[in-house]
Design a protein around this motif. Structure first.
Motif, mmCIF file in Angstrom:
data_model
loop_
_atom_site.group_PDB
_atom_site.id
_atom_site.type_symbol
_atom_site.label_atom_id
_atom_site.label_comp_id
_atom_site.label_asym_id
_atom_site.label_seq_id
_atom_site.Cartn_x
_atom_site.Cartn_y
_atom_site.Cartn_z
ATOM 1 N N LYS A 67 5.774 54.597 12.692
ATOM 2 C CA LYS A 67 4.942 55.728 13.094
ATOM 3 C C LYS A 67 5.678 56.853 13.804
ATOM 4 C CE LYS A 67 2.821 54.579 10.681
ATOM 5 N NZ LYS A 67 2.266 55.314 9.544
ATOM 6 N N PRO A 68 6.690 56.762 14.637
ATOM 7 C CA PRO A 68 7.204 55.520 15.195
ATOM 8 C C PRO A 68 6.517 55.154 16.506
ATOM 9 C CG PRO A 68 8.657 57.340 15.777
ATOM 10 C CD PRO A 68 7.543 57.928 14.956
ATOM 11 N N LEU A 69 6.202 53.863 16.629
ATOM 12 C CA LEU A 69 5.736 53.278 17.884
ATOM 13 C C LEU A 69 6.599 52.055 18.146
ATOM 14 C CD1 LEU A 69 1.852 53.515 17.505
ATOM 15 C CD2 LEU A 69 3.181 54.557 19.346
ATOM 16 N N PHE A 70 7.388 52.100 19.195
ATOM 17 C CA PHE A 70 8.311 51.005 19.502
ATOM 18 C C PHE A 70 7.816 50.119 20.633
ATOM 19 C CE2 PHE A 70 12.616 52.784 17.782
ATOM 20 C CZ PHE A 70 12.066 52.834 16.505
ATOM 21 N N HIS A 71 6.815 50.577 21.375
ATOM 22 C CA HIS A 71 6.329 49.810 22.524
ATOM 23 C C HIS A 71 4.872 49.422 22.360
ATOM 24 C CE1 HIS A 71 9.639 50.616 25.647
ATOM 25 N NE2 HIS A 71 10.087 51.047 24.473
ATOM 26 N N PHE A 72 4.396 49.384 21.121
ATOM 27 C CA PHE A 72 2.995 49.090 20.855
ATOM 28 C C PHE A 72 2.897 48.146 19.662
ATOM 29 C CE2 PHE A 72 -1.229 50.008 19.044
ATOM 30 C CZ PHE A 72 -2.008 49.851 20.177
ATOM 31 N N LEU A 73 2.394 46.937 19.915
ATOM 32 C CA LEU A 73 2.207 45.911 18.866
ATOM 33 C C LEU A 73 3.472 45.688 18.043
ATOM 34 C CD1 LEU A 73 -1.338 46.891 17.493
ATOM 35 C CD2 LEU A 73 -0.756 45.669 19.576
ATOM 36 N N PRO A 74 4.626 45.465 18.675
ATOM 37 C CA PRO A 74 5.887 45.355 17.926
ATOM 38 C C PRO A 74 5.853 44.244 16.887
ATOM 39 C CG PRO A 74 6.123 44.470 20.152
ATOM 40 C CD PRO A 74 4.804 45.174 20.112
ATOM 41 N N GLY A 75 6.471 44.531 15.751
ATOM 42 C CA GLY A 75 6.570 43.544 14.684
ATOM 43 C C GLY A 75 5.337 43.394 13.826
ATOM 44 N N THR A 76 4.290 44.197 14.084
ATOM 45 C CA THR A 76 3.062 44.096 13.304
ATOM 46 C C THR A 76 3.011 45.195 12.247
ATOM 47 O OG1 THR A 76 1.716 45.529 14.732
ATOM 48 C CG2 THR A 76 1.870 43.192 15.331
ATOM 49 N N THR A 77 2.068 45.066 11.325
ATOM 50 C CA THR A 77 1.826 46.114 10.348
ATOM 51 C C THR A 77 0.552 46.866 10.720
ATOM 52 O OG1 THR A 77 0.641 44.566 8.908
ATOM 53 C CG2 THR A 77 2.987 44.927 8.467
ATOM 54 N N THR A 78 0.466 48.089 10.201
ATOM 55 C CA THR A 78 -0.702 48.940 10.439
ATOM 56 C C THR A 78 -1.171 49.516 9.113
ATOM 57 O OG1 THR A 78 -1.547 50.796 11.748
ATOM 58 C CG2 THR A 78 0.721 50.985 10.938
ATOM 59 N N TYR A 79 -2.486 49.610 8.959
ATOM 60 C CA TYR A 79 -3.056 50.244 7.774
ATOM 61 C C TYR A 79 -3.109 51.741 8.041
ATOM 62 C CZ TYR A 79 -6.512 51.527 4.200
ATOM 63 O OH TYR A 79 -7.169 52.119 3.151
ATOM 64 N N GLY A 327 11.324 45.752 13.261
ATOM 65 C CA GLY A 327 11.744 44.850 14.322
ATOM 66 C C GLY A 327 12.404 43.611 13.748
ATOM 67 N N GLU A 328 13.641 43.355 14.118
ATOM 68 C CA GLU A 328 14.374 42.219 13.589
ATOM 69 C C GLU A 328 14.360 41.026 14.548
ATOM 70 O OE1 GLU A 328 16.257 41.933 10.485
ATOM 71 O OE2 GLU A 328 14.784 43.491 10.113
ATOM 72 N N SER A 329 14.532 41.305 15.821
ATOM 73 C CA SER A 329 14.507 40.227 16.804
ATOM 74 C C SER A 329 14.032 40.777 18.136
ATOM 75 C CB SER A 329 15.905 39.601 16.963
ATOM 76 O OG SER A 329 16.821 40.544 17.485
ATOM 77 N N ILE A 330 13.305 39.945 18.868
ATOM 78 C CA ILE A 330 12.735 40.355 20.144
ATOM 79 C C ILE A 330 13.072 39.297 21.180
ATOM 80 C CG2 ILE A 330 10.607 40.937 21.368
ATOM 81 C CD1 ILE A 330 9.417 41.778 18.671
ATOM 82 N N ASP A 331 13.683 39.717 22.265
ATOM 83 C CA ASP A 331 14.109 38.788 23.305
ATOM 84 C C ASP A 331 13.457 39.196 24.631
ATOM 85 O OD1 ASP A 331 15.352 36.757 24.662
ATOM 86 O OD2 ASP A 331 17.299 37.752 24.793
ATOM 87 N N GLY A 354 -2.199 39.020 23.832
ATOM 88 C CA GLY A 354 -1.871 37.604 23.685
ATOM 89 C C GLY A 354 -2.212 37.012 22.338
ATOM 90 N N ASP A 355 -3.134 37.664 21.583
ATOM 91 C CA ASP A 355 -3.510 37.110 20.278
ATOM 92 C C ASP A 355 -2.532 37.482 19.183
ATOM 93 O OD1 ASP A 355 -4.241 39.780 20.406
ATOM 94 O OD2 ASP A 355 -5.972 39.531 19.084
ATOM 95 N N ILE A 356 -1.475 38.217 19.524
ATOM 96 C CA ILE A 356 -0.481 38.615 18.539
ATOM 97 C C ILE A 356 0.847 37.945 18.910
ATOM 98 C CG2 ILE A 356 0.831 40.531 17.566
ATOM 99 C CD1 ILE A 356 -1.582 42.278 18.053
ATOM 100 N N ASP A 357 1.378 37.177 17.977
ATOM 101 C CA ASP A 357 2.648 36.497 18.213
ATOM 102 C C ASP A 357 3.789 37.313 17.633
ATOM 103 O OD1 ASP A 357 1.429 34.273 19.434
ATOM 104 O OD2 ASP A 357 1.011 33.395 17.469
ATOM 105 N N PHE A 358 4.925 37.274 18.310
ATOM 106 C CA PHE A 358 6.135 37.875 17.749
ATOM 107 C C PHE A 358 7.357 37.125 18.261
ATOM 108 C CE2 PHE A 358 5.253 40.463 21.561
ATOM 109 C CZ PHE A 358 6.456 40.376 22.233
#
Length: 358
Positions: A67-79, A327-331, A354-358
């Protein structure tokens, strides 16, 4: 055929029979049987109508980082979806074929005929069901300016929230305060372009002004929306150190040092095909200016760069690794209050329920 005509929100009928639109900062005064600057809002008998309700020009499933959004729902897709029309006329527009599509599209909308030649008409519920079926976590209104699709976005965003989806606006920041207040209860993220920190740039390049954009960013902050700011850096237009110092200082003082800022490379396009691509060295120089102003998260986009990654502002540990905005890896570590650097424990402002895992 489903009608795209719908009575608009936020307008005033004047004694003359003209109407004043209240969605965008232009506040167009529109004579009977005429449209405003955006060409998709029309005065019909002293009532303002939107001509593009539910009319989709483009749709896709994107990584939210695009979008770019780097600090919002990382690793997810958006319609992602958009319509036709815009309240700017940027000379460098990357999506000018839908933001300024030409008379054939405007005429089709004006007469409610022939729309199927150019796009698809959908309902808010259909958008929500597609997003759920495709297992996305959010709906993004993007590709063209969301303000000109305000009524459809309002209805769709409300339906999305009822179904547990998050809502993103990818905007030029020209909504009025009352428009933002109206839609804010149904919006989560406000990804806004700060095209320049010069009113001359806005006037010459976009046929707009800087102050309403700054006001909208302040309003989005007041309303509690997640904000990420993007500046497309155009050689010879908005790439000076002085402008970067002014913009970065304003962001730190008014929005906060934790605000993610994206400095993106320009590629020749539309009426600026003769302008060169932004060099990596210029982007890195300007990033240094923004970082020196006190911003914690300044990204470089539209080019391959280590600064697509998220680093801890305290210990500089690599927290989120990205390739082409994926997003390739999140630490990160997580506690009840959010996310922490796994190395030093610094609080990291990333929104991911919390309902979104990454």
């Amino acid at each position: 055929m489903v009608s795209c005509f719908k009575e608009a929100m936020l307008f005033e009928t004047l004694p003359s029979g003209d109407v004043r639109c209240g969605v965008c900062a232009r506040r167009c005064v529109i004579a009977p049987d005429q449209t405003g600057f955006c060409r998709v809002r029309k005065n019909v008998g002293g009532v303002l109508y939107t001509l593009n309700y539910g009319y989709v020009s483009s749709e896709a499933i994107d990584p939210v980082e695009k979008k770019p959004l780097f600090h919002f729902l990382p690793g997810t897709t958006t319609y992602s979806l958009g319509t036709f029309g815009c309240n700017f006329s940027c000379r460098h527009c990357q999506n000018h074929k839908i933001s300024m599509p030409g008379e054939s599209v405007y005429n089709a909308m004006s007469t409610e005929s022939g729309l199927s030649r150019f796009g698809e008409v959908v309902t808010p519920d259909e958008v929500v069901q597609r997003a759920l079926l495709l297992d996305t976590k959010s709906v993004s209104f993007t590709y063209n300016e969301p303000a000109v699709w305000f009524e459809f976005i309002y209805d769709t965003a409300a339906a999305a929230k009822e179904n547990g989806l998050y809502v993103i606006l990818v905007t030029n920041g020209y909504m009025t305060p009352e428009a933002l207040e109206t839609i804010a209860p149904y919006v989560d993220a406000y990804r806004v372009d700060l095209k320049s920190f010069s009113d001359d740039f806005y006037s010459d390049i976009c046929a707009a002004h800087l102050k309403p954009v700054l006001n909208s960013i302040l309003k989005a902050k007041e309303l509690g929306l997640h904000i990420e700011i993007v500046t497309l850096v155009i050689p010879g237009q908005n790439d000076t150190v002085e402008e970067a110092e002014s913009a970065s200082s304003w962001i730190v003082q008014n929005i906060g040092a934790e605000t993610p800022v994206h400095l993106n490379a320009f590629f020749p396009h539309h009426q600026m095909e003769n302008v060169m691509k932004t060099s990596d060295s210029v982007l890195e120089k300007l990033r240094t200016v923004y970082m020196n102003a006190g911003l914690d998260y300044v990204y470089i986009g539209n080019t391959i760069s280590e600064y697509q990654n998220t680093f801890c502002p305290q210990c500089q540990a690599l927290l989120v690794s990205r390739v082409y905005t994926f997003g390739e890896s999140i630490d990160l570590e997580k506690d009840d209050d959010g996310f922490l650097c796994a190395v030093c424990g610094c609080r990291i402002p990333i929104i991911c329920p919390g309902d979104i895992d990454f």
